[in-house]
Design a protein around this motif. Structure first.
Motif, short mmCIF file in Angstrom:
data_model
loop_
_atom_site.label_atom_id
_atom_site.label_comp_id
_atom_site.label_asym_id
_atom_site.label_seq_id
_atom_site.Cartn_x
_atom_site.Cartn_y
_atom_site.Cartn_z
N ALA A 156 -2.16 8.95 7.89
CA ALA A 156 -3.06 8.62 6.78
C ALA A 156 -2.31 8.49 5.46
O ALA A 156 -2.84 8.83 4.40
CB ALA A 156 -4.19 9.64 6.66
N LYS A 157 -1.08 7.99 5.53
CA LYS A 157 -0.33 7.73 4.31
C LYS A 157 -0.62 6.35 3.75
O LYS A 157 -0.36 6.09 2.57
CB LYS A 157 1.18 7.86 4.59
CG LYS A 157 1.64 9.28 4.88
CD LYS A 157 1.46 10.18 3.68
CE LYS A 157 2.05 11.55 3.89
NZ LYS A 157 3.51 11.56 3.82
N HIS A 158 -1.13 5.45 4.61
CA HIS A 158 -1.40 4.08 4.18
C HIS A 158 -2.63 3.53 4.90
O HIS A 158 -2.97 3.97 6.01
CB HIS A 158 -0.22 3.15 4.47
CG HIS A 158 0.96 3.39 3.58
ND1 HIS A 158 0.97 3.05 2.26
CD2 HIS A 158 2.18 3.94 3.85
CE1 HIS A 158 2.14 3.38 1.74
NE2 HIS A 158 2.89 3.92 2.68
N TYR A 159 -3.27 2.55 4.27
CA TYR A 159 -4.30 1.74 4.91
C TYR A 159 -3.62 0.59 5.66
O TYR A 159 -2.48 0.21 5.33
CB TYR A 159 -5.26 1.17 3.87
CG TYR A 159 -6.06 2.20 3.12
CD1 TYR A 159 -7.24 2.72 3.65
CD2 TYR A 159 -5.65 2.64 1.86
CE1 TYR A 159 -7.98 3.67 2.95
CE2 TYR A 159 -6.39 3.58 1.16
CZ TYR A 159 -7.54 4.09 1.71
OH TYR A 159 -8.27 5.02 1.02
N PRO A 160 -4.31 0.01 6.64
CA PRO A 160 -3.73 -1.16 7.33
C PRO A 160 -3.33 -2.29 6.40
O PRO A 160 -2.32 -2.96 6.62
CB PRO A 160 -4.85 -1.57 8.29
CG PRO A 160 -5.57 -0.30 8.59
CD PRO A 160 -5.54 0.48 7.29
N SER A 161 -4.11 -2.52 5.35
CA SER A 161 -3.76 -3.60 4.41
C SER A 161 -2.44 -3.31 3.70
O SER A 161 -1.66 -4.24 3.41
CB SER A 161 -4.87 -3.80 3.37
OG SER A 161 -5.09 -2.60 2.63
N ASP A 162 -2.15 -2.04 3.43
CA ASP A 162 -0.86 -1.68 2.83
C ASP A 162 0.28 -2.07 3.75
O ASP A 162 1.34 -2.53 3.32
CB ASP A 162 -0.78 -0.16 2.59
CG ASP A 162 -1.88 0.36 1.69
OD1 ASP A 162 -2.39 -0.41 0.86
OD2 ASP A 162 -2.22 1.56 1.81
N ILE A 163 0.06 -1.84 5.06
CA ILE A 163 1.09 -2.15 6.06
C ILE A 163 1.29 -3.65 6.19
O ILE A 163 2.43 -4.14 6.21
CB ILE A 163 0.71 -1.54 7.42
CG1 ILE A 163 0.58 -0.02 7.33
CG2 ILE A 163 1.71 -1.95 8.49
CD1 ILE A 163 1.86 0.69 6.98
#
Length: 232
Positions: A156-163
């Motif tokens: 939970a360090k990033h959202y999929p859009s961040d990736i």
């Protein structure tokens, strides 16, 4: 589709990838997401470059372009975009922090958009894929980057859009870094095409590529064994 709908879809996709009930997986992911875990891989890539280039100028050019790729992705993500967008990480968002699974309370106090892990690793992966031009090697490098991306969702360090944005930016910087390398390399060395069962198309020994593959496998084995020990 509205911004609110896209944000909700982002959270739903995160819920699919985030966390588990397994202490083994928790330990495995924490190990794999650590930068220190991958130091042997970086050493193996340096070994590959040194063994398969004839002059110090060629070696320094590759190392320099690789470092440029890393520093550009790092500076843009951490120095420019994250502070400007200021999107809280999922594990630290005041409205959603208790809806996500966080391992060892590793919530992260900085910002989420977009992922430096994704842009850094994919940029390096793309650069080396274009440099070496070997199918197995390319598969291993891209898989390594995507695995790093998965760890960020799991924790939970990033959202999929961040990736996704991180991957796209990393691919862009990795490609531009290789084009810079190719332009300079053509001026200091004669470019040859290798047709041999012992070398890749750009002259990298398959035996040396196997060394990199073995190092990656050993890193994965180390992470698995460490996760087993942690859960005991």
């Amino acid at each position: 589709m509205s911004i609110q709908s896209l944000a909700e879809l982002d959270r739903q996709l995160l819920a699919f990838f985030n966390g588990s009930e397994s202490l083994f997986l928790d330990g495995l992911i924490v190990t794999l997401t650590s930068g220190g875990t991958w130091i042997p891989l970086y050493v193996a890539l340096l070994y590959l470059v040194i063994k398969n280039n004839e002059s110090m100028a060629q070696i320094l050019l590759i190392v320099g372009c690789c470092m440029l790729c890393f520093f550009v992705t790092e500076f843009v993500t951490e120095g420019l975009v994250k502070p400007a967008v200021a999107r809280p990480r999922p594990g630290n968002h005041p409205l959603y922090m208790y809806r996500v699974d966080v391992v060892n309370d590793l919530r992260g106090m900085d910002y989420s958009f977009f992922s430096a892990h994704a842009s850094n690793t994919f940029g390096i992966a793309i650069f080396f894929c274009l440099l070496v031009r070997n199918r197995l090697f390319s598969w291993l490098m891209v898989t390594w980057s995507l695995l790093n991306c998965y760890t960020r969702l799991y924790l939970a360090k990033h959202y999929p859009s961040d990736i996704v944005v991180g991957l796209l930016f990393g691919a862009l910087v990795g490609t531009l870094s290789y084009l810079l390398f190719s332009t300079v390399y053509s001026r200091i060395s004669s470019r040859s095409t290798y047709i041999s069962s012992q070398y890749s198309r750009t002259g990298y020994s398959l035996d040396d590529i196997d060394v990199v593959a073995c190092v990656l496998m050993l890193i994965y084995l180390y992470a698995i064994l460490k996760a087993f020990v942690i859960q005991l």
